[in-house]
Design a protein around this motif. Structure first.
Motif, PDB file in Angstrom:
ATOM      1  N   GLN A  56      99.580  28.503  13.126  1.00  0.00           N
ATOM      2  CA  GLN A  56      98.560  29.651  13.730  1.00  0.00           C
ATOM      3  C   GLN A  56      98.573  30.784  12.811  1.00  0.00           C
ATOM      4  O   GLN A  56      99.315  30.743  11.539  1.00  0.00           O
ATOM      5  N   ASP A  57      97.485  31.740  12.758  1.00  0.00           N
ATOM      6  CA  ASP A  57      97.408  32.670  11.745  1.00  0.00           C
ATOM      7  C   ASP A  57      98.668  33.810  12.129  1.00  0.00           C
ATOM      8  O   ASP A  57      98.386  34.480  13.316  1.00  0.00           O
ATOM      9  N   GLU A  58      99.554  33.685  11.461  1.00  0.00           N
ATOM     10  CA  GLU A  58     100.617  34.628  11.570  1.00  0.00           C
ATOM     11  C   GLU A  58     100.409  35.986  11.657  1.00  0.00           C
ATOM     12  O   GLU A  58     100.876  37.034  12.393  1.00  0.00           O
ATOM     13  N   LYS A  59      99.330  36.552  10.941  1.00  0.00           N
ATOM     14  CA  LYS A  59      99.030  38.041  10.889  1.00  0.00           C
ATOM     15  C   LYS A  59      98.459  38.450  12.137  1.00  0.00           C
ATOM     16  O   LYS A  59      98.472  39.250  12.735  1.00  0.00           O
ATOM     17  N   ILE A  79     101.178  33.715   4.710  1.00  0.00           N
ATOM     18  CA  ILE A  79      99.643  33.844   4.930  1.00  0.00           C
ATOM     19  C   ILE A  79      99.116  32.964   3.925  1.00  0.00           C
ATOM     20  O   ILE A  79      99.464  32.400   3.078  1.00  0.00           O
ATOM     21  N   LYS A  80      97.907  32.619   4.405  1.00  0.00           N
ATOM     22  CA  LYS A  80      97.008  31.879   3.544  1.00  0.00           C
ATOM     23  C   LYS A  80      95.518  32.336   3.069  1.00  0.00           C
ATOM     24  O   LYS A  80      94.930  33.007   4.096  1.00  0.00           O
ATOM     25  N   GLU A  81      95.330  32.617   1.843  1.00  0.00           N
ATOM     26  CA  GLU A  81      94.092  33.156   1.453  1.00  0.00           C
ATOM     27  C   GLU A  81      93.600  32.023   0.434  1.00  0.00           C
ATOM     28  O   GLU A  81      93.989  31.672  -0.585  1.00  0.00           O
ATOM     29  N   TYR A  85      98.975  29.786  -0.520  1.00  0.00           N
ATOM     30  CA  TYR A  85      99.973  30.408   0.495  1.00  0.00           C
ATOM     31  C   TYR A  85     100.595  31.280  -0.316  1.00  0.00           C
ATOM     32  O   TYR A  85     101.113  31.388  -1.489  1.00  0.00           O
TER      33      TYR A  85
END
Length: 273
Positions: A56-59, A79-81, A85
Motif C-alpha cells: 500500500q502507499d506507506e506514506k 516510497i515509490k516515485e 523506489y
C-alpha cells in the motif's frame, strides 16, 4: 521536545501484520504525550522487495495514523516515485500533513539492487526545533551529518536496521556524530523479528554521552525530553567550533575522498606535502 522511540520488531514482507502492530503501538504510546513518535527503517514492508512493490502507499498509512493519534510521527518507509523506489524516512505532523521526506544516500548490500539512492539533505522545522533525518549506514559519514548541523540541526534521527552483532559500532557512530556536532543523535534501530537485529536504540547527548538506551534486541520503547539549553551548555563548555581551521582542511580536501590504494595517498601518510 519529547521524543518517543519504538524499537520495532518487523516481520519481513508481512505488510498487513506490520501495519496492524504499528497502529496498536502508536495508539498506546501517543497517550504519553510525546511531541514526535519515531519508528525504524523500512518498518512496513521490510526487506521483502517483491512485497514492497505491491505494498500500500506507506506514506498515506502514516499520514492517517498521525492524524488518528494526534501525534507527529517520523518513520522509515519504502516510497515509490515515477516507478523508482527509495529507502526513505518521512515525518508527518499531528494533522497528518507531510513535513519532509529524506531518501537514503548510502545504500547497503541488497538495497543497492532495488532502491535508488537519494542525493539531498533535509531539515524539518517542528515546534521550534530543527530535525535532521538520515538513515542507517548514513551514520558512518560525517560528510553529511556535519552539513546538517551547520544548516542548524538540533537533532539528527537515524531510523535504522543494523543487524545482529553491530551494537557497539552503532553506539560508537551515533556518539561521534553527536559529539563532533554538539547536537543530539538518535540511533533508532529495529528489534529482532524473523531476522536478527542488534537493537540498542539510544539517544546520544551533545557531549557524546548515552542518555538513554534499550540494551537488548527485543521490542521496546524509550522516550526522552530533549533540551536546547543542554546543547548550548555543552557548546559553552567545549568551544570546538571556535577551534576549526577551514583554511588548513581545504589544503587536503582532495585526499578526503581519495582511493586508499592510490600511490599519492600512501605518499601523504609518509611525509608532509
Amino acid at each position: 521536545m519529547k521524543i518517543g522511540l519504538v524499537q520495532l520488531s518487523v516481520t519481513e514482507g508481512k505488510i498487513e501484520q506490520n501495519c496492524a502492530h504499528i497502529r496498536e503501538l502508536a495508539s498506546a504510546y501517543a497517550k504519553r504525550e510525546v511531541d514526535v513518535l519515531c519508528f525504524p527503517e523500512l518498518c512496513i514492508s521490510g526487506y521483502d522487495f517483491y512485497r514492497a512493490e505491491h505494498s500500500q502507499d506507506e506514506k498515506l498509512f502514516f499520514s492517517a495514523l498521525a492524524k488518528e493519534c494526534n501525534t507527529a510521527i517520523l518513520a522509515g518507509i519504502c516510497i515509490k516515485e515515477d516507478n523508482t523506489y527509495y529507502d526513505a524516512a518521512c515525518m508527518w505532523d499531528e494533522t497528518g500533513r507531510l513535513l519532509g521526506t529524506y531518501k537514503k544516500i548510502h545504500l547497503w548490500d541488497k538495497e543497492c539492487g532495488f532502491f535508488t539512492r537519494g542525493e539531498e539533505l533535509i531539515l524539518i522545522p517542528y515546534r521550534g526545533w530543527k530535525i535532521g533525518v538520515l538513515i542507517c549506514a548514513d551514520m558512518r559519514f560525517f560528510e553529511i551529518s556535519t552539513p546538517l548541523a551547520n544548516m542548524g540541526a538540533d537533532v539528527i534521527v537515524y531510523p535504522s536496521a543494523w543487524i545482529d552483532g553491530w551494537k557497539d559500532l552503532l553506539h560508537l557512530c551515533a556518539r561521534m556524530r553527536a559529539a563532533e556536532n554538539q547536537i543530539y543523535a538518535v540511533a533508532l534501530n529495529r528489534a529482532s523479528g524473523d531476522v536478527r537485529y542488534c537493537g540498542g536504540t539510544a539517544v546520544m547527548g551533545p557531549a557524546g554521552n548515552v542518555l538513554c538506551a534499550i540494551e537488548d534486541d527485543r521490542e521496546g520503547y524509550v522516550e526522552l525530553q530533549l533540551s536546547k539549553q543542554e546543547i548550548q551548555n555543552v557548546r559553552d563548555r567545549l568551544e570546538w567550533d571556535g577551534m576549526k581551521l577551514p583554511h588548513i582542511y581545504q589544503k587536503y580536501e582532495t585526499y578526503r575522498y581519495a582511493d586508499k590504494n592510490l600511490e599519492h595517498y600512501s605518499l601523504l601518510t609518509a611525509k608532509p606535502l
